[in-house]
Design a protein around this motif. Structure first.
Motif, mmCIF file in Angstrom:
data_model
loop_
_atom_site.group_PDB
_atom_site.id
_atom_site.type_symbol
_atom_site.label_atom_id
_atom_site.label_comp_id
_atom_site.label_asym_id
_atom_site.label_seq_id
_atom_site.Cartn_x
_atom_site.Cartn_y
_atom_site.Cartn_z
ATOM 1 N N TYR A 25 4.512 -6.187 16.765
ATOM 2 C CA TYR A 25 3.933 -5.092 16.548
ATOM 3 C C TYR A 25 4.798 -4.448 15.593
ATOM 4 C CZ TYR A 25 2.676 -0.167 16.975
ATOM 5 O OH TYR A 25 2.022 1.036 17.006
ATOM 6 N N TYR A 26 6.011 -4.641 15.640
ATOM 7 C CA TYR A 26 6.873 -3.760 14.902
ATOM 8 C C TYR A 26 7.057 -4.319 13.320
ATOM 9 C CZ TYR A 26 11.777 -3.156 12.320
ATOM 10 O OH TYR A 26 12.582 -3.074 11.573
ATOM 11 N N ARG A 60 5.171 -4.047 7.894
ATOM 12 C CA ARG A 60 4.509 -4.517 6.934
ATOM 13 C C ARG A 60 3.413 -3.634 6.117
ATOM 14 N NH1 ARG A 60 -0.246 -6.251 6.279
ATOM 15 N NH2 ARG A 60 -0.609 -6.262 8.630
ATOM 16 N N GLN A 61 2.716 -2.865 7.237
ATOM 17 C CA GLN A 61 1.817 -2.089 6.767
ATOM 18 C C GLN A 61 2.359 -1.033 6.033
ATOM 19 O OE1 GLN A 61 -1.656 -0.966 9.541
ATOM 20 N NE2 GLN A 61 -0.096 -2.282 10.910
ATOM 21 N N LYS A 62 3.619 -0.368 6.228
ATOM 22 C CA LYS A 62 4.313 0.734 5.637
ATOM 23 C C LYS A 62 4.585 0.223 4.203
ATOM 24 C CE LYS A 62 7.342 4.225 5.265
ATOM 25 N NZ LYS A 62 7.067 5.510 5.099
ATOM 26 N N ILE A 63 5.126 -0.945 4.200
ATOM 27 C CA ILE A 63 5.609 -1.582 2.868
ATOM 28 C C ILE A 63 4.463 -1.820 1.858
ATOM 29 C CG2 ILE A 63 6.609 -3.523 1.532
ATOM 30 C CD1 ILE A 63 8.278 -3.705 4.230
ATOM 31 N N THR A 64 3.340 -2.232 2.497
ATOM 32 C CA THR A 64 2.195 -2.401 1.627
ATOM 33 C C THR A 64 1.248 -1.350 1.240
ATOM 34 O OG1 THR A 64 0.756 -3.112 3.777
ATOM 35 C CG2 THR A 64 2.052 -4.766 2.304
ATOM 36 N N LYS A 101 0.553 13.672 9.167
ATOM 37 C CA LYS A 101 1.090 13.849 10.301
ATOM 38 C C LYS A 101 1.138 12.437 11.098
ATOM 39 C CE LYS A 101 0.812 16.020 15.069
ATOM 40 N NZ LYS A 101 0.912 14.649 15.642
ATOM 41 N N GLU A 102 -0.180 11.783 10.836
ATOM 42 C CA GLU A 102 0.010 10.570 11.544
ATOM 43 C C GLU A 102 0.762 9.448 11.062
ATOM 44 O OE1 GLU A 102 -4.688 10.092 12.740
ATOM 45 O OE2 GLU A 102 -4.216 9.903 10.750
ATOM 46 N N ARG A 103 0.973 9.749 9.683
ATOM 47 C CA ARG A 103 2.136 8.815 8.869
ATOM 48 C C ARG A 103 3.334 9.201 9.427
ATOM 49 N NH1 ARG A 103 -0.891 10.223 4.074
ATOM 50 N NH2 ARG A 103 0.909 11.403 3.395
ATOM 51 N N ALA A 104 3.876 10.436 9.571
ATOM 52 C CA ALA A 104 5.064 10.965 10.252
ATOM 53 C C ALA A 104 5.251 10.461 11.538
ATOM 54 C CB ALA A 104 5.104 12.386 10.120
ATOM 55 N N ASP A 105 4.157 10.292 12.341
ATOM 56 C CA ASP A 105 4.332 9.599 13.880
ATOM 57 C C ASP A 105 4.695 8.092 13.359
ATOM 58 O OD1 ASP A 105 3.796 12.074 15.003
ATOM 59 O OD2 ASP A 105 1.720 11.847 15.232
ATOM 60 N N GLU A 147 7.883 6.183 15.136
ATOM 61 C CA GLU A 147 7.676 5.090 15.760
ATOM 62 C C GLU A 147 8.707 3.762 15.065
ATOM 63 O OE1 GLU A 147 4.376 2.330 18.038
ATOM 64 O OE2 GLU A 147 3.822 3.609 16.388
ATOM 65 N N LEU A 148 8.340 3.721 13.845
ATOM 66 C CA LEU A 148 9.355 2.778 13.083
ATOM 67 C C LEU A 148 10.695 2.793 13.262
ATOM 68 C CD1 LEU A 148 7.156 2.320 9.795
ATOM 69 C CD2 LEU A 148 7.869 0.464 11.522
ATOM 70 N N GLU A 149 11.153 3.972 13.267
ATOM 71 C CA GLU A 149 12.685 4.182 13.435
ATOM 72 C C GLU A 149 13.270 3.718 14.976
ATOM 73 O OE1 GLU A 149 15.506 4.868 11.416
ATOM 74 O OE2 GLU A 149 13.909 4.561 10.036
ATOM 75 N N ILE A 150 12.328 4.008 15.942
ATOM 76 C CA ILE A 150 12.292 3.690 17.030
ATOM 77 C C ILE A 150 12.439 1.970 17.496
ATOM 78 C CG2 ILE A 150 11.840 3.894 19.586
ATOM 79 C CD1 ILE A 150 10.937 6.582 18.854
ATOM 80 N N LEU A 151 11.408 1.611 16.856
ATOM 81 C CA LEU A 151 11.259 0.114 16.831
ATOM 82 C C LEU A 151 12.322 -0.587 16.202
ATOM 83 C CD1 LEU A 151 7.375 -0.036 16.396
ATOM 84 C CD2 LEU A 151 8.681 -0.536 18.581
#
Length: 233
Positions: A117-118, A123-127, A136-140, A144-148
């Motif tokens: 999932y991480y 990958r979705q962030k990079i692409t 706001k959703e992107r910030a969330d 989440e990415l930082e935690i993962l």
């Protein structure tokens, strides 16, 4: 010294503080054979015995890498995290330097799903696939990415359970050792004077608190892994 054998220097170990254990009151009785004396109410290791055990570990690591086995590093003591992480990255092996997640070995299938999932979110962030969401959703997603990343970055390429785990401090990461034992993963560990050495299959009797001590040991392990990988080419 045999051809290809890594040089272990008693003098360098002493300079790195490898020989300094804990206060005498904290002694685990099964560590007595590895102790040479007391200095300022602190037990000191017999570095000849430490060198002997370290050489056994390096030989085992070299043989394991030559056989294509996977080794993971674990070291979650705050002061040691960067040393362990840097060594693992240099060697190209999986690592855990933040909090050990219960079930990483014993519930590997579930952990692997979280890792996937991480990786997918990363990958979705990079692409740019996340650009379709609101600010706001992107910030969330970023949070989440930082935690993962903190949890899973070191093991994101660990596609199967390792054959052996090197624990840079058996007392702090005893849970790792327990899970490894259950899954029949070989345990290599730095054992300070306050630790039961029987936790591990191979021990390095040494100071597991001082950065200089752990760095010395990590450098020797790194040398063994890189040499073995080079020999396979």
């Amino acid at each position: 010294m045999a051809k290809g054998e890594i040089k272990i220097s008693i003098e360098e170990m002493q300079e790195a503080g490898v020989n300094l254990g804990h206060k005498v009151s904290k002694l685990h009785p099964k560590m007595k054979p590895y102790i040479s004396g007391i200095k300022n109410n602190t037990h000191t290791f017999d570095l000849d015995k430490t060198a002997l055990e370290l050489q056994k570990v390096l030989n085992y690591i070299s043989k394991s890498i030559a056989e294509g086995k996977q080794i993971a590093f674990v070291g979650t003591k705050i002061q040691l995290r960067e040393v362990v992480k840097s060594a693992a990255i240099e060697c190209g092996v999986p690592y855990v330097t933040e909090r050990w997640l219960g079930g990483t070995f014993t519930n590997f299938e579930t952990i692997s799903k979280r890792v996937e999932y991480y990786k997918n979110l990363e990958r979705q962030k990079i692409t740019g696939e996340l650009e379709k969401y609101t600010k706001k959703e992107r910030a969330d997603f970023d949070k989440e990415l930082e935690i993962l990343k903190t949890k899973f970055e070191g093991i994101k390429n660990m596609s199967k359970l390792p054959d052996a785990v090197i624990i840079f401090g058996l007392e702090k990461d005893e849970t790792t050792a327990k899970e490894a034992k259950i899954k029949k993963i070989k345990i290599i560990g730095i054992a300070d004077t306050n630790v039961n050495p029987e936790i591990a299959d191979y021990i390095i009797p040494a100071n597991d608190d001082a950065i200089s001590s752990v760095r010395y040991i990590a450098e020797k392990i790194t040398e063994a892994i890189l040499n073995a990988k080079e020999s396979k080419r």
